[in-house]
Motif scaffolding. Structure first.
Motif: not given
Length: 534
Positions: A338-355
């Motif tokens: 998988m690309w990548s394990i560095n990315r395997d975490a939720p993004c911080r902050g509010t990202f509802a309906n935002v790419v």
């Protein structure tokens, strides 16, 4: 799943139903004698060998022949550094480290991401030490060359001998058992680089085989919902015809960009894998290898981009991951990355309906390491080593640390360590996850808690004491015990510069690193192991 009934149908040379002059034979037909029947069966069998060769290898006669192997990619040069050797940060047993590319200033010299020499990665990223630690814990690395950014060695280096030497250097330095060649962009169709790469890899692979250290080689290629591109198939064929013992083809099941407003990423991925299966089945057959369906599956890998893909509408979810894992087990897929394990975490902050396009978070709703834990359950290689919160290092307590051979300061019970500080304790390098004091790096954490320290890896017997680096110049006054120094006074002690935090007399500048914040003398130098504050 592949519709095998469609692919197993015999394709006759003559279709009587398409002939307007054809008439059904008159009945009754003459009966065959047993000898004639036997001859006919034999003839049909022989005809079947020639007439159905391109499909007979698709028959799934035995079930999966491989146990799918989980090997997530780690973006080695990405900040913050991902501690792949630490089981609390990485549930996977094995990792694919990317990417080795050509040095921008020296095209035949390997580098990590064009940013670090091999020695630079060893010192700045602790890469060699972390690889050793992963192996001590029972894991291993796959070395990945190429990627989309920068230039892959075979593309940049046109000197065949130097290119082969670069491959040889990498494999020897990291004692590589598995090599991953990630060929993307214009490099897929670069025929000159293909020929150079094939020659280099085949040469090194044969050398390793002769030394009793087989080298498995994977190709990682872009894919469409229908399978490999024509250039991709040609690249695979070139490797096989060039006498490279190819372990498999890993397809990047991501970024399809097929115009769907709400694409089904699992369906697109399985379609791509089925298409690749057909292509490889046909290719191997044309090259004289009759493989069963499970044997072909064992030569295929899948690498999704977890979470938000580069295409705005495409998101690979945890449900998609679970579906791909089931597909891998059911079919005996040789590899899942998988690309990548560095990315395997939720993004911080509010990202509802935002790419959200990020290198350090997935852009979808998830718990930390959720994708890794799905794929880590694949049965290809069972995890070994320590518990989820510690790694057992044999005879560690019996090791006495020597300040002359320890590359970082030796851990002290009373010192206050900031996050990112590196220490040596009982022959092992640790790094503080957060500020702490009095917490033994080698001690197992209490139940339900995490250690404040990450295990980096063992100290090499040839290492030396850290050499502090002064941050100022021009300090010449030598510290003396009988002098009263005012705040701001600068002195040299043991060859290092210090500055008085307040009025002081008779207090020797400390050489116990890290120097405590309540020490009267502030160091005007950096010690290897301490994080540099911006």
């Amino acid at each position: 799943m592949t519709d095998r009934a469609t692919h197993v149908a015999v394709r006759p040379e003559y279709d009587p139903l398409a002939d307007p002059n054809w008439q059904e034979p008159e009945q009754p037909r003459s009966r065959l004698s047993w000898p004639r029947l036997g001859i006919l069966v034999l003839v049909l069998a022989l005809a079947g060998v020639g007439g159905t060769l391109e499909v007979m290898h698709l028959r799934n006669t035995s079930g999966p022949t491989a146990k799918s192997w989980a090997v997530p990619y780690v973006d080695v040069t990405l900040t913050p550094t991902f501690q792949f050797q630490d089981p609390t940060a990485n549930p996977a047993n094995d990792v694919a480290l990317g990417f080795v590319v050509a040095d921008p200033q020296s095209p035949c010299t390997p580098s990590w991401g064009g940013a670090y020499t091999l020695d630079g990665a060893a010192s700045s990223l602790e890469l060699d030490r972390r690889i050793n630690q992963l192996r001590q814990a029972g894991g291993d690395i796959t070395l990945s060359l190429g990627g989309l950014a920068n230039k892959e060695l075979a593309v940049a280096c046109t000197d065949q001998d130097r290119l082969t030497g670069a491959y040889r250097q990498l494999i020897k330095r990291y004692d590589v058992n598995t090599l991953d060649l990630d060929i993307e962009g214009t490099a897929v169709a670069d025929q000159a680089s293909l020929r150079r790469r094939v020659t280099a890899v085949a040469t090194v692979q044969k050398e390793r085989e002769k030394d009793g250290k087989p080298l498995a080689v994977w190709l990682t290629l872009p894919v469409t919902p229908n399978g490999l591109t024509d250039d991709g198939v040609a690249l695979v064929r070139g490797m096989l015809e060039g006498d490279v013992a190819l372990r498999g083809v890993n397809v990047m099941t991501m970024d399809y960009n097929n115009g769907d407003k709400n694409p089904d990423m699992l369906a697109l991925s399985t379609s791509a894998l089925n298409g690749t299966h057909k292509q490889l089945s046909d290719l191997y057959l044309r090259l004289g290898q009759k493989l069963t369906s499970p044997q072909v599956w064992s030569r295929i890998g899948a690498t999704p981009m977890i979470g938000q893909n580069d295409v705005d509408t495409e998101r690979f979810t945890l449900d998609d991951a679970a579906g791909l894992a089931r597909f891998a087990v059911d079919n005996g897929l040789g590899r899942v990355s998988m690309w990548s394990i560095n990315r395997d975490a939720p993004c911080r902050g509010t990202f509802a309906n935002v790419v959200v396009h990020s290198n350090t978070c997935s852009g979808v709703d998830q718990d930390a390491l959720a994708f890794s834990k799905v794929f880590a359950g694949l049965p290809g290689k069972a995890a070994t080593g320590g518990s989820a919160d510690s790694v057992e290092i044999p005879d560690q307590a019996a090791t006495v640390d020597d300040p002359k051979t320890s590359p970082y300061p030796i851990w002290r019970l009373t010192a206050m360590y900031v996050g990112g500080y590196k220490v040596v304790w009982h022959g092992v390098v640790y790094e503080a996850k957060w500020a702490n004091s009095g917490l033994d790096p080698s001690a197992a954490p209490a139940a339900g808690t995490q250690s404040a320290w990450s295990v980096i890896g063992p100290v090499s017997p040839v290492e030396k004491a850290p050499r502090p680096v002064p941050t100022v110049t021009g300090v010449k006054r030598i510290w003396a015990p009988g002098i009263l120094y005012q705040r701001g006074a600068r002195v040299m002690s043991n060859g290092l510069p210090y500055e008085a935090r307040w009025t002081t007399k008779g207090e020797t500048p400390s050489t116990e690193f890290p120097i405590d914040a309540d020490d009267p003398w502030k160091p005007l130098f950096n010690v290897p192991g301490e994080p540099v504050m911006n």
